[in-house]
Design a protein around this motif. Structure first.
Motif, PDB file in Angstrom:
ATOM      1  N   PHE A   1     -18.627 -68.594 -30.405  1.00 30.39           N
ATOM      2  CA  PHE A   1     -19.644 -67.572 -30.600  1.00 30.39           C
ATOM      3  C   PHE A   1     -20.729 -68.096 -31.539  1.00 30.39           C
ATOM      4  O   PHE A   1     -20.435 -68.753 -32.535  1.00 30.39           O
ATOM      5  CB  PHE A   1     -19.034 -66.297 -31.182  1.00 30.39           C
ATOM      6  CG  PHE A   1     -18.159 -65.554 -30.221  1.00 30.39           C
ATOM      7  CD1 PHE A   1     -18.716 -64.821 -29.176  1.00 30.39           C
ATOM      8  CD2 PHE A   1     -16.781 -65.578 -30.333  1.00 30.39           C
ATOM      9  CE1 PHE A   1     -17.926 -64.134 -28.278  1.00 30.39           C
ATOM     10  CE2 PHE A   1     -15.979 -64.895 -29.441  1.00 30.39           C
ATOM     11  CZ  PHE A   1     -16.551 -64.174 -28.404  1.00 30.39           C
ATOM     12  N   TYR A   2     -21.970 -67.783 -31.184  1.00 35.54           N
ATOM     13  CA  TYR A   2     -23.127 -68.134 -32.008  1.00 35.54           C
ATOM     14  C   TYR A   2     -23.755 -66.850 -32.536  1.00 35.54           C
ATOM     15  O   TYR A   2     -24.142 -65.984 -31.753  1.00 35.54           O
ATOM     16  CB  TYR A   2     -24.150 -68.917 -31.191  1.00 35.54           C
ATOM     17  CG  TYR A   2     -23.777 -70.360 -30.968  1.00 35.54           C
ATOM     18  CD1 TYR A   2     -24.511 -71.388 -31.555  1.00 35.54           C
ATOM     19  CD2 TYR A   2     -22.693 -70.698 -30.173  1.00 35.54           C
ATOM     20  CE1 TYR A   2     -24.170 -72.720 -31.357  1.00 35.54           C
ATOM     21  CE2 TYR A   2     -22.346 -72.020 -29.967  1.00 35.54           C
ATOM     22  CZ  TYR A   2     -23.079 -73.030 -30.557  1.00 35.54           C
ATOM     23  OH  TYR A   2     -22.730 -74.338 -30.355  1.00 35.54           O
ATOM     24  N   LEU A   3     -23.826 -66.741 -33.848  1.00 32.15           N
ATOM     25  CA  LEU A   3     -24.460 -65.594 -34.487  1.00 32.15           C
ATOM     26  C   LEU A   3     -25.825 -66.037 -35.004  1.00 32.15           C
ATOM     27  O   LEU A   3     -25.910 -66.948 -35.844  1.00 32.15           O
ATOM     28  CB  LEU A   3     -23.619 -65.063 -35.646  1.00 32.15           C
ATOM     29  CG  LEU A   3     -22.313 -64.337 -35.301  1.00 32.15           C
ATOM     30  CD1 LEU A   3     -21.216 -65.321 -34.923  1.00 32.15           C
ATOM     31  CD2 LEU A   3     -21.856 -63.492 -36.491  1.00 32.15           C
ATOM     32  N   PHE A   4     -26.873 -65.407 -34.515  1.00 27.70           N
ATOM     33  CA  PHE A   4     -28.233 -65.766 -34.915  1.00 27.70           C
ATOM     34  C   PHE A   4     -28.719 -64.791 -35.986  1.00 27.70           C
ATOM     35  O   PHE A   4     -28.988 -63.631 -35.702  1.00 27.70           O
ATOM     36  CB  PHE A   4     -29.158 -65.748 -33.701  1.00 27.70           C
ATOM     37  CG  PHE A   4     -28.901 -66.869 -32.733  1.00 27.70           C
ATOM     38  CD1 PHE A   4     -29.591 -68.068 -32.854  1.00 27.70           C
ATOM     39  CD2 PHE A   4     -27.957 -66.740 -31.726  1.00 27.70           C
ATOM     40  CE1 PHE A   4     -29.348 -69.113 -31.972  1.00 27.70           C
ATOM     41  CE2 PHE A   4     -27.710 -67.773 -30.844  1.00 27.70           C
ATOM     42  CZ  PHE A   4     -28.402 -68.965 -30.962  1.00 27.70           C
ATOM     43  N   ASN A   5     -28.795 -65.288 -37.210  1.00 29.52           N
ATOM     44  CA  ASN A   5     -29.226 -64.455 -38.330  1.00 29.52           C
ATOM     45  C   ASN A   5     -30.747 -64.328 -38.362  1.00 29.52           C
ATOM     46  O   ASN A   5     -31.480 -65.151 -37.802  1.00 29.52           O
ATOM     47  CB  ASN A   5     -28.726 -65.055 -39.650  1.00 29.52           C
ATOM     48  CG  ASN A   5     -27.210 -65.117 -39.701  1.00 29.52           C
ATOM     49  OD1 ASN A   5     -26.528 -64.119 -39.471  1.00 29.52           O
ATOM     50  ND2 ASN A   5     -26.676 -66.289 -39.994  1.00 29.52           N
ATOM     51  N   ASP A   6     -31.202 -63.286 -39.048  1.00 29.53           N
ATOM     52  CA  ASP A   6     -32.644 -63.013 -39.108  1.00 29.53           C
ATOM     53  C   ASP A   6     -33.418 -64.054 -39.908  1.00 29.53           C
ATOM     54  O   ASP A   6     -34.643 -64.143 -39.780  1.00 29.53           O
ATOM     55  CB  ASP A   6     -32.892 -61.622 -39.711  1.00 29.53           C
ATOM     56  CG  ASP A   6     -32.355 -60.515 -38.820  1.00 29.53           C
ATOM     57  OD1 ASP A   6     -32.112 -60.784 -37.627  1.00 29.53           O
ATOM     58  OD2 ASP A   6     -32.178 -59.384 -39.311  1.00 29.53           O
ATOM     59  N   ASP A   7     -32.725 -64.829 -40.749  1.00 35.80           N
ATOM     60  CA  ASP A   7     -33.415 -65.821 -41.584  1.00 35.80           C
ATOM     61  C   ASP A   7     -33.463 -67.200 -40.918  1.00 35.80           C
ATOM     62  O   ASP A   7     -33.663 -68.209 -41.583  1.00 35.80           O
ATOM     63  CB  ASP A   7     -32.732 -65.921 -42.954  1.00 35.80           C
ATOM     64  CG  ASP A   7     -31.293 -66.417 -42.851  1.00 35.80           C
ATOM     65  OD1 ASP A   7     -30.779 -66.529 -41.714  1.00 35.80           O
ATOM     66  OD2 ASP A   7     -30.681 -66.693 -43.899  1.00 35.80           O
ATOM     67  N   ASN A   8     -33.271 -67.223 -39.587  1.00 31.11           N
ATOM     68  CA  ASN A   8     -33.291 -68.458 -38.801  1.00 31.11           C
ATOM     69  C   ASN A   8     -32.125 -69.393 -39.100  1.00 31.11           C
ATOM     70  O   ASN A   8     -32.186 -70.590 -38.827  1.00 31.11           O
ATOM     71  CB  ASN A   8     -34.614 -69.203 -38.953  1.00 31.11           C
ATOM     72  CG  ASN A   8     -35.753 -68.509 -38.228  1.00 31.11           C
ATOM     73  OD1 ASN A   8     -36.539 -67.801 -38.851  1.00 31.11           O
ATOM     74  ND2 ASN A   8     -35.825 -68.670 -36.925  1.00 31.11           N
ATOM     75  N   SER A   9     -31.054 -68.844 -39.643  1.00 33.50           N
ATOM     76  CA  SER A   9     -29.808 -69.596 -39.716  1.00 33.50           C
ATOM     77  C   SER A   9     -28.890 -69.092 -38.610  1.00 33.50           C
ATOM     78  O   SER A   9     -29.068 -67.986 -38.094  1.00 33.50           O
ATOM     79  CB  SER A   9     -29.135 -69.414 -41.085  1.00 33.50           C
ATOM     80  OG  SER A   9     -28.702 -68.072 -41.251  1.00 33.50           O
ATOM     81  N   PHE A  10     -27.947 -69.911 -38.217  1.00 30.25           N
ATOM     82  CA  PHE A  10     -26.966 -69.466 -37.231  1.00 30.25           C
ATOM     83  C   PHE A  10     -25.583 -69.926 -37.639  1.00 30.25           C
ATOM     84  O   PHE A  10     -25.412 -70.886 -38.396  1.00 30.25           O
ATOM     85  CB  PHE A  10     -27.316 -69.980 -35.820  1.00 30.25           C
ATOM     86  CG  PHE A  10     -27.075 -71.456 -35.610  1.00 30.25           C
ATOM     87  CD1 PHE A  10     -25.829 -71.939 -35.231  1.00 30.25           C
ATOM     88  CD2 PHE A  10     -28.111 -72.373 -35.771  1.00 30.25           C
ATOM     89  CE1 PHE A  10     -25.607 -73.290 -35.033  1.00 30.25           C
ATOM     90  CE2 PHE A  10     -27.897 -73.731 -35.573  1.00 30.25           C
ATOM     91  CZ  PHE A  10     -26.643 -74.194 -35.203  1.00 30.25           C
ATOM     92  N   TYR A  11     -24.575 -69.215 -37.140  1.00 25.83           N
ATOM     93  CA  TYR A  11     -23.180 -69.578 -37.341  1.00 25.83           C
ATOM     94  C   TYR A  11     -22.561 -69.905 -35.994  1.00 25.83           C
ATOM     95  O   TYR A  11     -22.677 -69.135 -35.048  1.00 25.83           O
ATOM     96  CB  TYR A  11     -22.389 -68.442 -37.990  1.00 25.83           C
ATOM     97  CG  TYR A  11     -22.887 -68.005 -39.343  1.00 25.83           C
ATOM     98  CD1 TYR A  11     -23.438 -68.911 -40.233  1.00 25.83           C
ATOM     99  CD2 TYR A  11     -22.790 -66.669 -39.743  1.00 25.83           C
ATOM    100  CE1 TYR A  11     -23.894 -68.515 -41.475  1.00 25.83           C
ATOM    101  CE2 TYR A  11     -23.233 -66.260 -40.982  1.00 25.83           C
ATOM    102  CZ  TYR A  11     -23.787 -67.176 -41.848  1.00 25.83           C
ATOM    103  OH  TYR A  11     -24.233 -66.777 -43.083  1.00 25.83           O
ATOM    104  N   ASP A  12     -21.902 -71.044 -35.920  1.00 27.68           N
ATOM    105  CA  ASP A  12     -21.123 -71.435 -34.747  1.00 27.68           C
ATOM    106  C   ASP A  12     -19.667 -71.193 -35.124  1.00 27.68           C
ATOM    107  O   ASP A  12     -19.100 -71.879 -35.973  1.00 27.68           O
ATOM    108  CB  ASP A  12     -21.397 -72.917 -34.450  1.00 27.68           C
ATOM    109  CG  ASP A  12     -20.556 -73.444 -33.290  1.00 27.68           C
ATOM    110  OD1 ASP A  12     -19.595 -72.773 -32.876  1.00 27.68           O
ATOM    111  OD2 ASP A  12     -20.863 -74.541 -32.802  1.00 27.68           O
ATOM    112  N   PHE A  13     -19.043 -70.198 -34.495  1.00 28.78           N
ATOM    113  CA  PHE A  13     -17.742 -69.704 -34.951  1.00 28.78           C
ATOM    114  C   PHE A  13     -16.791 -69.538 -33.772  1.00 28.78           C
ATOM    115  O   PHE A  13     -17.178 -69.039 -32.719  1.00 28.78           O
ATOM    116  CB  PHE A  13     -17.936 -68.357 -35.669  1.00 28.78           C
ATOM    117  CG  PHE A  13     -16.660 -67.654 -36.014  1.00 28.78           C
ATOM    118  CD1 PHE A  13     -15.860 -68.109 -37.053  1.00 28.78           C
ATOM    119  CD2 PHE A  13     -16.249 -66.528 -35.310  1.00 28.78           C
ATOM    120  CE1 PHE A  13     -14.681 -67.453 -37.375  1.00 28.78           C
ATOM    121  CE2 PHE A  13     -15.084 -65.864 -35.628  1.00 28.78           C
ATOM    122  CZ  PHE A  13     -14.289 -66.331 -36.662  1.00 28.78           C
ATOM    123  N   SER A  14     -15.544 -69.958 -33.969  1.00 31.48           N
ATOM    124  CA  SER A  14     -14.516 -69.724 -32.957  1.00 31.48           C
ATOM    125  C   SER A  14     -13.217 -69.352 -33.653  1.00 31.48           C
ATOM    126  O   SER A  14     -12.934 -69.788 -34.774  1.00 31.48           O
ATOM    127  CB  SER A  14     -14.309 -70.965 -32.080  1.00 31.48           C
ATOM    128  OG  SER A  14     -13.737 -72.017 -32.830  1.00 31.48           O
TER     129      SER A  14
END
Length: 215
Positions: A79-92
């Protein structure tokens, strides 16, 4: 000298219907080609709003429909979470084990850039802790790699779309997910993945980019 005259008018009359048919057919084919070119020219447009606060799933497309994805195993979707501050998390998450990477995303020239942090975090369930209460329930580990950047382009699929990697050696696509952004973000926070990553970055003096946030 004797000249022989030919009357071509009857023959031309027979050919005239064929000439008209070929002319009309050629015009229709031209219009069809122009229509197909116009359809191919239509591109799904992406903006920051498409990703901000959204969850995407990295998965393989189905065999007969690239617009939908399949799960080859219980633990094969990231799963990719796209944050509002242009950071993202790649999480499984898989049977108690979790992996986590963060990075920066940006939309430029109707393409998506994913620039990864060099730090990869894993959280593994400690099965031995079930027999020894003195052992920690989870084991955290980290791996440092080189910074990588990937570019993806949007592909329209009916009323939806997916993101296709420009590096075609990657056989996965990014698909919009209905999974709750807030739920996944809370799961990451509850798992202490971000604080652990922050402590490792500080200890190793890693400087990925100050704009990568810690939501």
């Amino acid at each position: 000298m004797k000249f022989v005259s030919f009357n071509l008018l009857p023959a031309f009359r027979h050919l005239l219907p064929l000439l008209i048919v070929f002319t009309l057919l050629n015009a229709c084919l031209g219009e069809q080609a122009d229509s197909q070119s116009a359809e191919k020219a239509e591109v799904f447009t992406i903006t920051d709003n498409v990703f901000e606060g959204k969850v995407f799933a990295l998965a393989q497309p189905t065999d007969n429909d690239s617009c939908s994805f399949k799960h080859n195993c219980d633990c094969c979707v990231f799963f990719y979470l796209f944050n509002d501050d242009n950071s993202f998390y790649d999480f499984s998450s898989c049977q108690g084990d979790e992996t986590f990477i963060k990075g920066e995303w940006k939309v430029e020239d109707n393409a998506l850039s994913l620039r990864y942090s060099p730090l990869y975090i894993s959280k593994t369930y400690n099965w031995e802790a079930e027999f020894d209460a003195t052992l920690p329930t989870y084991i955290y580990s980290d791996t440092t790699t080189e910074i990588k950047e990937y570019w993806l382009s949007p592909v329209e699929c009916g009323n939806s779309f997916f993101m296709d990697y420009n590096d075609h050696t990657i056989e996965h696509n990014l698909y919009p997910s209905t999974y709750s952004f807030d739920s996944l973000q809370q799961e990451i926070k509850d798992g202490s993945l971000i604080p652990y990553m922050d402590s490792v970055e500080t200890a190793q003096q890693l400087n990925f980019n100050s704009t990568v946030g810690n939501n």
